[in-house]
Design a protein around this motif. Structure first.
Motif, short mmCIF file in Angstrom:
data_model
loop_
_atom_site.label_atom_id
_atom_site.label_comp_id
_atom_site.label_asym_id
_atom_site.label_seq_id
_atom_site.Cartn_x
_atom_site.Cartn_y
_atom_site.Cartn_z
N VAL A 40 25.40 36.95 37.44
CA VAL A 40 24.95 37.33 38.78
C VAL A 40 25.63 36.42 39.78
CG1 VAL A 40 22.97 37.51 40.33
CG2 VAL A 40 22.72 38.14 37.93
N MET A 41 26.14 37.00 40.87
CA MET A 41 26.81 36.18 41.87
C MET A 41 26.68 36.82 43.25
SD MET A 41 30.89 36.82 41.10
CE MET A 41 30.81 35.94 39.54
N PRO A 42 27.01 36.09 44.31
CA PRO A 42 26.96 36.66 45.66
C PRO A 42 27.94 37.82 45.82
CG PRO A 42 27.05 34.26 45.75
CD PRO A 42 27.32 34.65 44.33
N LEU A 43 27.64 38.70 46.76
CA LEU A 43 28.41 39.93 46.95
C LEU A 43 29.89 39.67 47.20
CD1 LEU A 43 28.56 43.01 47.28
CD2 LEU A 43 27.88 42.71 49.67
N ASN A 44 30.22 38.79 48.13
CA ASN A 44 31.63 38.58 48.48
C ASN A 44 32.44 38.08 47.29
OD1 ASN A 44 31.29 39.43 51.09
ND2 ASN A 44 30.94 37.38 51.92
N GLU A 45 31.86 37.20 46.48
CA GLU A 45 32.56 36.71 45.30
C GLU A 45 32.75 37.83 44.28
OE1 GLU A 45 30.91 33.17 43.57
OE2 GLU A 45 30.31 32.37 45.54
N ALA A 46 31.71 38.63 44.11
CA ALA A 46 31.79 39.73 43.14
C ALA A 46 32.85 40.74 43.53
CB ALA A 46 30.42 40.41 43.03
N ILE A 47 32.95 41.08 44.81
CA ILE A 47 33.94 42.06 45.27
C ILE A 47 35.35 41.61 44.93
CG2 ILE A 47 34.96 43.17 47.30
CD1 ILE A 47 32.18 43.01 48.61
N GLN A 48 35.64 40.35 45.18
CA GLN A 48 36.99 39.84 44.96
C GLN A 48 37.40 39.88 43.50
OE1 GLN A 48 39.19 39.14 47.38
NE2 GLN A 48 37.55 39.92 48.70
N MET A 49 36.45 39.88 42.58
CA MET A 49 36.76 39.86 41.16
C MET A 49 36.76 41.24 40.52
SD MET A 49 34.44 36.59 40.01
CE MET A 49 34.99 36.72 38.32
N SER A 50 36.34 42.27 41.26
CA SER A 50 36.01 43.55 40.65
C SER A 50 37.10 44.60 40.76
CB SER A 50 34.72 44.10 41.28
OG SER A 50 33.65 43.23 41.07
N ASN A 51 37.19 45.41 39.70
CA ASN A 51 37.98 46.64 39.75
C ASN A 51 37.16 47.78 40.33
OD1 ASN A 51 38.62 45.35 36.69
ND2 ASN A 51 40.38 45.61 38.07
#
Length: 285
Positions: free
Chosen positions: A50-61
Motif C-alpha cells: 500500500v502506498m500514496p497515490l502519486n507514488e503508485a501512479i509513477q510505478m504502474s502500468n
C-alpha cells in the motif's frame, strides 16, 4: 505488470483477486483513504503493498479507479496528469456520462478506458471482495474509439482473461439503461426498507415475520450510501425519469387494489411475469 487499485473495495478488490489468479507474476499496489482498508487488503492478499497515490501512479502500468463515482471525478484529472507515457487508467464506475465528459477535456484522454463491470453485492470494503465476483459477468466499455488501441486492447484482455463478456455503448446509453436495470432497483430497496422500518417499529417482529421473499427484495438496502448517493446524483435525470415511470405503475397497482379489480390485477401481474422469460434468456447466454 504493475497494477494500482485506487479504492480497495468490493469491485477493486475482486478485480485484483481475479487478475492475480490469471497473472501470478503481476504486482498489485493498493491506494485507499482508509488505513484499515489498506491493512485488510494486504492481509487478504488483494495487494502486495500500500502506498500514496502519486507514488503508485509513477510505478504502474495500469491504474484502476474503483472509488465512488464522485471521487473518480475528483481524482481522474490529476491521475491523468501524472500518468506515465504508455500507462493506462481505467475506471469501474457505475455512471459514465459525467466521467467520460471530464476525460474528454484532458490531453491524455487516449490513455483512459471507461469500463463498468456489471457485478456486485450489497456488501462493501476489501473484506467483501472475492475472486468469483466478476467471472461470467458482463463488462461495458464506453467510448472505446477515444481510447488508444494499446490501452483498449490491454483492458479488454484483462477482463476477457478473467472470464468476463464485453459489450460496448455510448456513455449516454449506459447511464439510461443502468437507471432502469440497476439504479432503480437500489432505490426501490432503500424505500422498501425505510417503509417497513417506519411502520414496523418492533424489530423483533420484522425478524420473526420476514420471509425469504422480503429478504431478497430488500437485500440491496444494505448497500453503501456513500457509493450510491453520488451515483443517483450523477445520473439524476435518467434516475428521475425511471422513478416517475415506476411510481406510475405503483399507482396503477394501488388503484386496482383499492377498486378490488381482481381481473385487471391478475392481468397486471401476468404482464410482469414476462420478465421471467427475459431473465432466463439472459442466464442462458
Amino acid at each position: 505488470m504493475i497494477i494500482s487499485i485506487v479504492g480497495i473495495g468490493l469491485l477493486g478488490g475482486s478485480f485484483a483477486l481475479s487478475v492475480r489468479e490469471k497473472y501470478p507474476k503481476a504486482r498489485f499496489i493498493g491506494v485507499d483513504a482508509s488505513a484499515v482498508h489498506g491493512q485488510l487488503a494486504l492481509a487478504k492478499g488483494i495487494v502486495d503493498e500500500v502506498m500514496p497515490l502519486n507514488e503508485a501512479i509513477q510505478m504502474s502500468n495500469v491504474v484502476v479507479l474503483a472509488t465512488p463515482v464522485n471521487t473518480i471525478l475528483t481524482l481522474l484529472p490529476s491521475i491523468l496528469d501524472a500518468l506515465p507515457e504508455g500507462a493506462t487508467v481505467l475506471d469501474l464506475g457505475s455512471t459514465k456520462e459525467s466521467i467520460c465528459a471530464l476525460a474528454d477535456t484532458h490531453p491524455k484522454r487516449a490513455q483512459f478506458v471507461a469500463a463498468h463491470p456489471m457485478a456486485g453485492t450489497e456488501n462493501s470494503g476489501p473484506g467483501a471482495a472475492f475472486r468469483e465476483l466478476l467471472p461470467g459477468k458482463n463488462l461495458i466499455i464506453c467510448d472505446r474509439g477515444k481510447s488508444a488501441p494499446d490501452s483498449l486492447k490491454l483492458v479488454e484482455a484483462l477482463f476477457l482473461d478473467i472470464g468476463m463478456k464485453l459489450f460496448y455503448m455510448t456513455p449516454q446509453e449506459h447511464d439510461l439503461h443502468l437507471a432502469y436495470v440497476s439504479h432503480l432497483s437500489h432505490i426501490s430497496a432503500f424505500a422498501l426498507g425505510l417503509t417497513v422500518l417506519e411502520k414496523e417499529k418492533d424489530e423483533q417482529a420484522i425478524f420473526d415475520m420476514a420471509s425469504t421473499g422480503f429478504s431478497s427484495t430488500v437485500r440491496l438496502a444494505k448497500s453503501s450510501p456513500q457509493m450510491w448517493a453520488p451515483i443517483f446524483d450523477q445520473n439524476r435525470e435518467n434516475v428521475s425519469q425511471a422513478l416517475a415511470d415506476y411510481i406510475e405503475f405503483l399507482q396503477r397497482f394501488k388503484t386496482l387494489i383499492d377498486d378490488r379489480d381482481v381481473s385487471n390485477s391478475l392481468d397486471f401481474m401476468a404482464r410482469a411475469n414476462v420478465i421471467r422469460r427475459v431473465l432466463e434468456g439472459i442466464e442462458k447466454k
